[in-house]
Every structure is written in C-alpha cells, then in structure tokens.
Design an enzyme around this catalytic site. Structure first.
Site: not given
Ligand code: CP3
Length: 348
Positions: A28, A32, A41, A77, A154
């Site tokens: 996750r 970045r 992206r 996500d 959320y």
């Molecule tokens: O390859 C991977 O990154 C795995 C896929 C994955 C994503 N989100 C993609 C993502 C997984 C397993 C998640 C889980 C997720 N999403 C959780 C549970 C795990 C944890 O960290 O507690 C939660 C709470 C979320 C909700 C979420 N999605 C948040 C809070 C955010 C924004 C903050 C952040 O971490 O960037 C996202 C966006 C998100 N989901 C990104 C990714 C790759 C970042 C997107 C980007 O900035 O390009």
C-alpha cells in the site's frame, strides 16, 4: 479457529522456499515509491486504475518481481465498495479518500442500496483472475477488504479521522442504526470476499485498520459480532488474515472475532502478543515501517529483532506493522525482503 487446518496451504506456500514469509500488503502506498506505479498513475487516476483490471493485475505481478516478496496482494482499495453504496467517493491528492455524503443518521443507513459486488465491482474479480494467470503459481495471491468498523468509520466520518467522534456518536447515540449499518457492511464484505475467493484468491486479509480507537468492551459489543459474521461466512480452507493497528488492548477480542492469522503492528512485542493470542493462531508482523527510512544496517537490525521475537516458530508471517511510508525508497523495501530471506534461511 485452528491454524493447522485453514491456513495450511498458505503456510505451506511460505515454507516452500524455506524462508520466512514476506507477503506484500506493505505495498500500500506503492504509488509513492515504485517508479512503474508513478508512470501508470500519470495517466490513470487511482479509481480508473482499479477499474482497469489488466493494468491492476500487471502492477500486482510486477511488484512481486521488483520486491521479491513471497505473496502478492491484489491491487485494489478497501473503499472501492463505497462507490456503489452511492455516497460519492473520491481520492484527494495528499489527503486520502473523501466521501461526499457521509452516513450519519438512521435515515442515511436506510437509504443505502443493496449492493451485489459481482455487479458493482466486477473489475476486482477480473483483476484477481488476470493476476493469478500472471503469477502462474509462483506465489499465492491475497485478496482483501476493509473490516466492518474501518469501512463504517470512512462512511460516517467522510474521510480519514483521528478521534472517530462522528463514528462513536452514531455507535452510542443510535445503537440500532449502528448495528444496522454494521450488519449491512458485514453482509456486503462477506459477499465481496467470497467473490474474490471464487475468482482465485488463495487467502484474504481483512483490514480493520482503525479498531485501535475502541475500548475492548465497545469492540466486543459494537464490532465483534459483525466481524465474526464476515469471517464465519467464508469457505473453510482459505486462510483469513485479520489485521488492525493499535490493538495492544484488543488482541483477545480480535482473536475471538476470528482469523487464522492475526496481523500485528509494531506497538506490541510480537512474542508477548503471540502468547496472549494462544497456540491456535498464526501471526503476521510487525516491523515499524519507519525503520525502512533508515539505512541498510538499521533495516537488518530491525528485521533481526522481529525474527528473534518469532523465534522460528511455525506460523509467523514476516511483514511490516502497517503500510510503507510514502517517503520510503523502494530499494529499502527490497533490502528488508532480502534480509528476511537471508536470516530466516540461516535460522533453519
Ligand atoms: O499494491 C498496493 O498498494 C496494495 C493495494 C492497496 C491499496 N489500498 C491501494 C492504494 C491496499 C491493500 C489498500 C488498503 C487500504 N486502503 C487500507 C487498509 C490498510 C491500511 O493501510 O490501514 C486503507 C485504510 C485504505 C484507504 C486508503 N486508500 C487511504 C487512507 C488512502 C490514502 C492515503 C494513502 O495511503 O495514500 C488510500 C489511497 C491508496 N490506496 C493508494 C494506494 C496505492 C495511494 C494512491 C496514490 O497516492 O497514488
């Protein structure tokens, strides 16, 4: 809940290379830190990426190749289900997910549509099928969903939160509406994970990331029955990883809710936490992601400390205690994975 039956295929996969298992939900925020991701992206939003299953699958496979981890987690996500619930989902750069119309009253709960994930998010199941094909059995593939409390938080807060006050207000102020919301989410999440398993996920992880804000008694009353319902609905034989952060006060109640593997963050001592959880459960964790900001020696030191705490006991899945921090150089993630492989090989 026994680790010996349900999580066998999963744990067998970790032993295949005689290494500690390093699955990749730490990916996750891969956005970045991996150049390949940033390039994708630049032309696709996060939601569009998730809705383009061949690209999501390719990214899943590519990340395994770059990092050298022992399992893949599907690129998706936890909030993808918010969109078909009609609450208005977007991702705000630098801030995270935003819900346009938060669910705060019993009327809001009643208005939520009945969603069948097979119709609403078919792209996730397609991505799993494609990724499985791409992985060709090299490593197992993990599907995932948000835990009911984290999903509810959320939906109610409308975005990320520190104190979860709106969520707690609904929980205490209108317990009937709260339980109705949690029941809806539990049914939806179970169907969603069943769909992922049917599409080929070898294991699933339930991310109830924010339960650490709750008193144990409140977890037991307002969350446990719903989480238990999700986990109990899943087919036997498919390992379930149940993860939360800040769970030092909640380990016993979390275990009661279910899961073959309990995911730990770094705020607990792994050996102590495992003693509290008991023999019938595997553990995943729990290196502080901030260690990856330091140099190779500190990373090796951190990895060694986690492996020492696990003491070679079968059923330990090495992982970070939470997601990779945005400023982490991807080479440091590789250094961690290499260190785990090297040190756990020596241990045997
Ligand atoms: O390859 C991977 O990154 C795995 C896929 C994955 C994503 N989100 C993609 C993502 C997984 C397993 C998640 C889980 C997720 N999403 C959780 C549970 C795990 C944890 O960290 O507690 C939660 C709470 C979320 C909700 C979420 N999605 C948040 C809070 C955010 C924004 C903050 C952040 O971490 O960037 C996202 C966006 C998100 N989901 C990104 C990714 C790759 C970042 C997107 C980007 O900035 O390009």
């Amino acid at each position: 809940m026994t680790v010996t039956t349900a999580s066998l295929p999963f744990l067998r996969a970790c032993r295949r290379e005689r290494t500690a298992f390093t699955p990749v939900w730490a990916m996750r925020q891969i956005g970045r830190y991996l150049p390949e991701y940033r390039a994708i992206r630049a032309r696709l939003s996060l939601l569009d990426l998730c809705k383009t299953p061949d690209v999501a699958a390719e990214l899943t496979v590519r990340t395994v190749e770059v990092l050298g981890v022992d399992a893949a987690i599907i690129f998706a996500d936890i909030l993808l289900l918010a969109e078909p619930l009609g609450v208005g989902l977007s991702y705000v750069a630098g801030e995270g997910p935003a819900i346009e119309r938060p669910v705060r009253t019993r009327e809001d709960v009643r208005r939520l549509p009945d969603v069948d994930p097979r119709d609403a998010v078919p792209f996730v199941f397609d991505a799993i099928r494609f990724a499985r094909r791409g992985l060709a059995g090299r490593v197992p593939l993990i599907g995932f969903a948000g835990g009911p409390f984290t999903m509810a938080s959320y939906l109610v807060e409308g975005g990320p939160s520190r104190a979860f006050l709106q969520t707690k207000r609904l929980m205490r102020g209108d317990p009937e509406a709260w339980h109705a919301l949690m029941e809806r989410l539990a049914v939806l999440t179970a169907r969603y994970l069943e769909g992922q398993i049917a599409a080929g996920a070898d294991a699933v992880q339930l991310f109830d990331s924010w339960i650490g804000c709750l008193a144990p008694a409140d977890y037991r009353e307002f969350v446990l029955p719903h989480t238990r319902r999700v986990i109990a609905a899943l087919p036997p034989g498919v390992p379930v990883i149940h993860f939360g952060t800040g769970t030092a006060g909640l380990l016993e109640v979390m275990r009661d809710a279910g899961g073959d593997v309990i995911g730990l963050d770094w705020r607990v001592d792994l050996a102590q936490a495992w003693r509290r959880l008991g023999d019938g459960v595997a553990v995943q964790g729990n290196l502080d992601p901030a260690v990856l900001l330091a140099g190779p020696e500190e990373i090796r030191h951190g990895v060694r400390a986690v492996l020492d705490a696990a003491a070679g006991r079968p059923g330990h899945i090495f992982n970070l205690g939470h997601g990779v921090l945005p400023e982490t150089p991807w080479q440091h993630v590789v250094a961690m994975v290499d260190a785990v492989h090297e040190m756990s090989r020596h241990r045997e």
